[in-house]
Design an enzyme around this catalytic site. Sequence first.
Site, mmCIF file in Angstrom:
data_model
loop_
_atom_site.group_PDB
_atom_site.id
_atom_site.type_symbol
_atom_site.label_atom_id
_atom_site.label_comp_id
_atom_site.label_asym_id
_atom_site.label_seq_id
_atom_site.Cartn_x
_atom_site.Cartn_y
_atom_site.Cartn_z
ATOM 1 C CG ASP A 1 -2.337 -0.904 1.186
ATOM 2 O OD1 ASP A 1 -1.914 -2.429 1.633
ATOM 3 O OD2 ASP A 1 -3.241 -0.761 0.667
HETATM 4 C C1 LIG Z 1 -2.311 -4.464 -5.109
HETATM 5 S S1 LIG Z 1 -3.039 -3.743 -4.221
HETATM 6 C C2 LIG Z 1 -2.612 -3.638 -2.666
HETATM 7 C C3 LIG Z 1 -2.928 -4.058 -1.172
HETATM 8 O O1 LIG Z 1 -4.465 -3.641 -1.021
HETATM 9 C C4 LIG Z 1 -5.022 -4.023 -0.342
HETATM 10 O O2 LIG Z 1 -5.682 -3.766 0.746
HETATM 11 P P1 LIG Z 1 -6.789 -3.383 0.866
HETATM 12 O O3 LIG Z 1 -7.816 -4.733 0.307
HETATM 13 O O4 LIG Z 1 -7.180 -3.267 2.510
HETATM 14 O O5 LIG Z 1 -7.510 -2.167 -0.183
HETATM 15 C C5 LIG Z 1 -3.245 -4.906 -0.102
HETATM 16 O O6 LIG Z 1 -3.208 -4.687 1.453
HETATM 17 C C6 LIG Z 1 -2.734 -5.573 -0.735
HETATM 18 O O7 LIG Z 1 -1.459 -6.072 -0.566
#
Ligand SMILES: CSC[C@H]1O[C@H](OP(=O)(O)O)[C@H](O)[C@@H]1O
EC number: 5.3.1.23
Length: 357
Positions: free
Chosen positions: A248
């Site tokens: 992220d």
């Molecule tokens: C390519 S997505 C990167 C990252 O985003 C996800 O978090 P969320 O589902 O809370 O938006 C997850 O940390 C992924 O690894």
Amino acid sequence: MSLRAIIYNQETNNLEILDQLLLPAATKYLKVRGVEDGWKVINKMQVRGAPAIAIVGCLSLVVEIQNEKFESKKQLRQEVEGKLNYLVSSRPTAVNMKSAAEELIELANQLSKDEAVSLEDMKTKFLTTIRQMLEKDIADNTAIGDNGAKEILSLVSGDSPVRIITHCNTGSLATAGYGTALGVIRSLNTMKRLEHVYCTETRPYNQGARLTAYELIHEKIPATLICDSMVAALMKTRNISAVVVGADRVAANGDTANKIGTYQIAVVAKYHRVPFFVAAPFTSIDAKISSGEHIVIEERPDREMTHVGEHRIAAKGIQCWNPAFDVTPASLIAGIITEKGVFKPEQLKEALSTITN
Ligand SMILES: CSC[C@H]1O[C@H](OP(=O)(O)O)[C@H](O)[C@@H]1O
């Protein structure tokens, strides 16, 4: 054809997102009519994933202003600046929306000051720049997938297939398509060098059980779902070739914020000598922060832990701690897989200074 989290039609100025809260039970697309809708679907995690958040946020601005009349370039600049900063507030940890907002505000400032640029030209250039994010993300992810697959295969002898652990969802449901860590898995599968994927269920939102498993089954990629608590036992009993996760926000020293549970997987991988990789586009790297201690970690509602859907699974009244992310130190990361190549954490600062997006 991988699943599509985002559907955008320029001719009809229509933006829809796949409501990921309903997956895998139901496939329902929601219309995003403007910035307020965009903020809500991101904040509620109906659409999620660092790249997808930025793309949906910015496209929600496009659908809102495309048919709007502006009195001046100054008015246009002021409006887009305010709405982009509002969209950044929808989720604090992923850097992609913040970086996109900063770049688009800078573009609006430049176009506004350039007397050779008319109001109409400024609007056209601004909207076109956002629309190009979709195709660029897919191209970046394909390059990430191929770069990551080659890196992992360079670690194994001969042409033996590999076994991969991944966490959360980093596929077509987290991006404009193909995915980041799941893109690496797709590339390994295309190269016929993937023996098996182990995807963690990723409590409490269950991105792994609900989304990654859904993508892998959809494409008939050999996979097994495991509980987050099973990673250490799996590494002890199976010959895991590598761990590949998403990001992220990657700090300039390589410290990486990713879905909660990533850090403990990295610690276990270190103990079992399994190489641990982060896969992310350059748009997920925050060159403005020196290390992971500066990354804001979003905390999410207790209900995401105490309930699965409408069903309560935790005792009423129990206190909860629900950080959505944790930070993996660069010392636990073997490589950061990007569309520009694979970098060791200690190489990242140099790469950032010499490579532009
Ligand atoms: C390519 S997505 C990167 C990252 O985003 C996800 O978090 P969320 O589902 O809370 O938006 C997850 O940390 C992924 O690894």
